[in-house]
Design a protein around this motif. Structure first.
Motif, PDB file in Angstrom:
ATOM      1  N   PHE A  18       0.834  -1.209   0.000  1.00 44.86           N
ATOM      2  CA  PHE A  18       0.000   0.000   0.000  1.00 44.86           C
ATOM      3  C   PHE A  18       0.858   1.244   0.000  1.00 44.86           C
ATOM      4  N   SER A  81       4.233  -6.353   2.560  1.00 45.31           N
ATOM      5  CA  SER A  81       3.524  -5.483   3.510  1.00 45.31           C
ATOM      6  C   SER A  81       2.014  -5.738   3.495  1.00 45.31           C
ATOM      7  N   TYR A  85      -0.209  -9.132   4.473  1.00 46.51           N
ATOM      8  CA  TYR A  85      -1.427  -9.308   5.279  1.00 46.51           C
ATOM      9  C   TYR A  85      -2.437 -10.149   4.468  1.00 46.51           C
ATOM     10  N   ARG A 119      -5.236   5.558  10.695  1.00 44.65           N
ATOM     11  CA  ARG A 119      -5.796   5.163   9.381  1.00 44.65           C
ATOM     12  C   ARG A 119      -7.070   5.960   9.099  1.00 44.65           C
ATOM     13  N   HIS A 228      11.728  -0.572   3.388  1.00 47.15           N
ATOM     14  CA  HIS A 228      10.458  -1.304   3.309  1.00 47.15           C
ATOM     15  C   HIS A 228      10.265  -1.983   1.953  1.00 47.15           C
TER      16      HIS A 228
END
Ligand code: MLT
Length: 250
Positions: A18, A81, A85, A119, A228
């Protein structure tokens, strides 16, 4: 829906993070002996947004539908990432579809209450600006290790900016609402490769170490001088680790 389909061999489904797209995995398409399937998730890259509230299970279903469409029973699923999930959601919902698992710069834990609140605040900012710019500005400084190339930063900015506001809002809802996947880890029976950039500020090496300890058949690779997006920042070393893993999974 946009999906890259490249190469031939063992099917590998790559799921992006994301607010990114299939383009983050372009450096991996050179890995041999694999059929690389790389979708843009709904609302990202060139795939239209889906209707309704975002959920991780909906993304997992999207990925499983894709395997059905390609008539693939079992694939190696690699997620970075948020993609990780989703990969863990697939491991929970449909473990029989996995031939192997790659968890890249990700974690199994749910959001903390503060992260969840953040978020929802970000969703409001995106709505108010009617643009993904607030997300891009917030995330870009955290994406890389200490010395990314200017070209990489430009490429990743461009990828992020190609996300739609609807896609970003749905993904923020999905990530905020996701359950802790800790109980899934000991049940994973397929070979698992865990990769993390040593300088990952979003999902640091401690996350990868904890997952590696909990998954029975896991191998952990830490990449120096990578943040990342370890697959992009240290593509050669990353690809070497994946090639070895593919030999092991067969
Ligand atoms: C990602 O890279 O997918 C996101 O940073 C994940 C997150 O925000 O938890």
């Amino acid at each position: 829906m946009h999906v890259i389909d490249a190469g031939s061999g063992v099917p590998v489904l790559w799921i992006h993070g994301f607010p990114l797209s299939s383009r983050i995995f372009l450096p991996q398409l050179v890995i041999h002996h694999a059929q690389h399937l790389v979708p843009d998730l709904p609302g990202f890259g060139q795939t239209a947004p889906a209707a309704g509230e975002g959920s991780l299970d909906a993304y997992a279903k999207f990925a499983l539908d894709l395997l059905d469409e390609w008539e693939i029973d079992r694939a190696i699923v690699g997620g970075l990432s948020m993609g990780g999930y989703i990969a863990l959601a697939i491991a929970r919902i449909a473990p029989e579809r996995l031939r192997g698992l790659m968890l890249i710069d990700t974690r199994e834990l749910a959001d903390s209450p503060e992260a969840r609140k953040g978020r929802y605040e970000t969703i409001e900012k995106v709505r108010a600006a009617n643009s993904v710019r607030p997300v891009v500005d917030g995330m870009l400084p955290k994406m890389f290790g200490s010395s990314p190339s200017a070209d990489l930063v430009e490429e990743v900015t461009d990828i992020m900016m190609s996300s739609s506001t609807d896609g970003v809002i749905a993904a923020l809802q999905a990530m905020a609402g996701r359950a802790d996947a800790s109980s899934v880890l000991p049940k994973i029976s397929v070979p698992t490769l865990i990769v993390v950039g040593e300088e990952d500020k979003i999902t640091p090496p401690s996350d990868a170490e904890r997952m590696a300890a909990a998954i029975p058949n896991a191998q952990l690779v830490k990449l120096p001088e990578a943040g990342h997006l370890s697959n992009m920042e240290q593509a050669e070393e990353f690809n070497a680790a994946v090639s070895k893993f593919l030999e092991r999974v067969g």
